[in-house]
Motif scaffolding. Structure first.
Motif, short mmCIF file in Angstrom:
data_model
loop_
_atom_site.label_atom_id
_atom_site.label_comp_id
_atom_site.label_asym_id
_atom_site.label_seq_id
_atom_site.Cartn_x
_atom_site.Cartn_y
_atom_site.Cartn_z
N ILE A 47 0.86 -1.17 0.00
CA ILE A 47 0.00 0.00 0.00
C ILE A 47 0.90 1.22 0.00
O ILE A 47 1.74 1.39 0.88
N GLU A 48 0.71 2.06 -0.97
CA GLU A 48 1.49 3.29 -1.05
C GLU A 48 0.52 4.44 -1.10
O GLU A 48 -0.65 4.28 -1.44
N PHE A 49 0.99 5.64 -0.78
CA PHE A 49 0.08 6.76 -0.66
C PHE A 49 -0.62 7.09 -1.97
O PHE A 49 -1.79 7.40 -1.99
N GLU A 75 -5.26 2.71 -2.54
CA GLU A 75 -4.31 3.74 -2.15
C GLU A 75 -4.67 4.31 -0.80
O GLU A 75 -5.83 4.58 -0.52
N ALA A 76 -3.67 4.55 0.01
CA ALA A 76 -3.91 5.16 1.31
C ALA A 76 -4.58 6.52 1.15
O ALA A 76 -5.45 6.90 1.92
N ALA A 77 -4.21 7.25 0.11
CA ALA A 77 -4.78 8.57 -0.11
C ALA A 77 -6.29 8.51 -0.33
O ALA A 77 -7.03 9.36 0.15
N VAL A 78 -6.77 7.51 -1.03
CA VAL A 78 -8.19 7.37 -1.31
C VAL A 78 -8.95 6.90 -0.08
O VAL A 78 -10.00 7.42 0.27
N VAL A 79 -8.40 5.92 0.60
CA VAL A 79 -9.08 5.32 1.75
C VAL A 79 -9.25 6.32 2.89
O VAL A 79 -10.27 6.34 3.57
N ALA A 96 -2.75 -3.41 8.87
CA ALA A 96 -3.67 -4.48 8.47
C ALA A 96 -3.22 -5.21 7.21
O ALA A 96 -3.42 -6.42 7.11
N TYR A 97 -2.60 -4.51 6.24
CA TYR A 97 -2.37 -5.13 4.94
C TYR A 97 -0.96 -5.08 4.38
O TYR A 97 -0.61 -5.92 3.55
N GLU A 98 -0.17 -4.11 4.75
CA GLU A 98 1.15 -3.93 4.13
C GLU A 98 2.02 -5.17 4.28
O GLU A 98 2.25 -5.66 5.39
N GLY A 99 2.48 -5.71 3.14
CA GLY A 99 3.38 -6.87 3.13
C GLY A 99 2.73 -8.19 3.47
O GLY A 99 3.41 -9.20 3.64
#
Length: 148
Positions: A47-49, A75-79, A96-99
């Motif tokens: 997850i990237e911005f 995207e973190a920006a959208v969420v 919660a999700y990264e990696g």
């Protein structure tokens, strides 16, 4: 944040489309076969911005081997766009999700080789379902989720 999360539920359930289970490696090898289809696959999420990726495996995720990945709109920006505490929301999302290994359902868009100017990889145009997977948990998911 729970183990599974429904994302981008902007449409009603009545417009859902059946999902096709596809091995991740098939999406990399023959993306044109799945263009425009609702697919279900498993990969490691980044997850990237301003854009993330779904990778074939943990090794590809670690070294960011983009040739072993598919772009995705999670995207973190959208969420966190409407969140009052964006830093806390981004941290929760990453925790919660990264990696992590996830099962994902979404609309797949293959890259047209003649139009590689803007992107070099196929992408998910939308994601309707995402679930983190623990060891030996993948087989019980079945075919429950649908694309919107």
């Amino acid at each position: 944040m729970g183990k599974s999360l429904s994302i981008f539920l902007l449409m009603t359930a009545s417009s859902s489309v059946a999902v096709e289970k596809v091995p991740f490696v098939s999406l990399l090898a023959s993306p044109e076969k799945y263009d425009g289809k609702c697919i279900q696959t498993v990969g490691v999420l980044s997850i990237e911005f301003e854009g993330g990726s779904l990778y074939l495996d943990q090794a590809s995720y670690i070294v960011r081997a983009f040739e072993n990945g598919i772009s995705q709109p999670f995207e973190a920006a959208v969420v966190v766009y409407d969140s009052e505490n964006t830093e806390a929301q981004v941290k929760r999302l990453n925790d919660a999700y990264e990696g992590k290994l996830v099962r994902i359902v979404g609309k797949f868009q293959a890259i047209n080789p003649s139009k590689r100017f803007l992107s070099t990889r196929s992408t998910f145009s939308s994601i309707s379902y995402i679930q983190t997977l623990a060891p030996n948990e993948g087989a019980i998911f079945g075919n429950q989720a649908r694309c919107l």
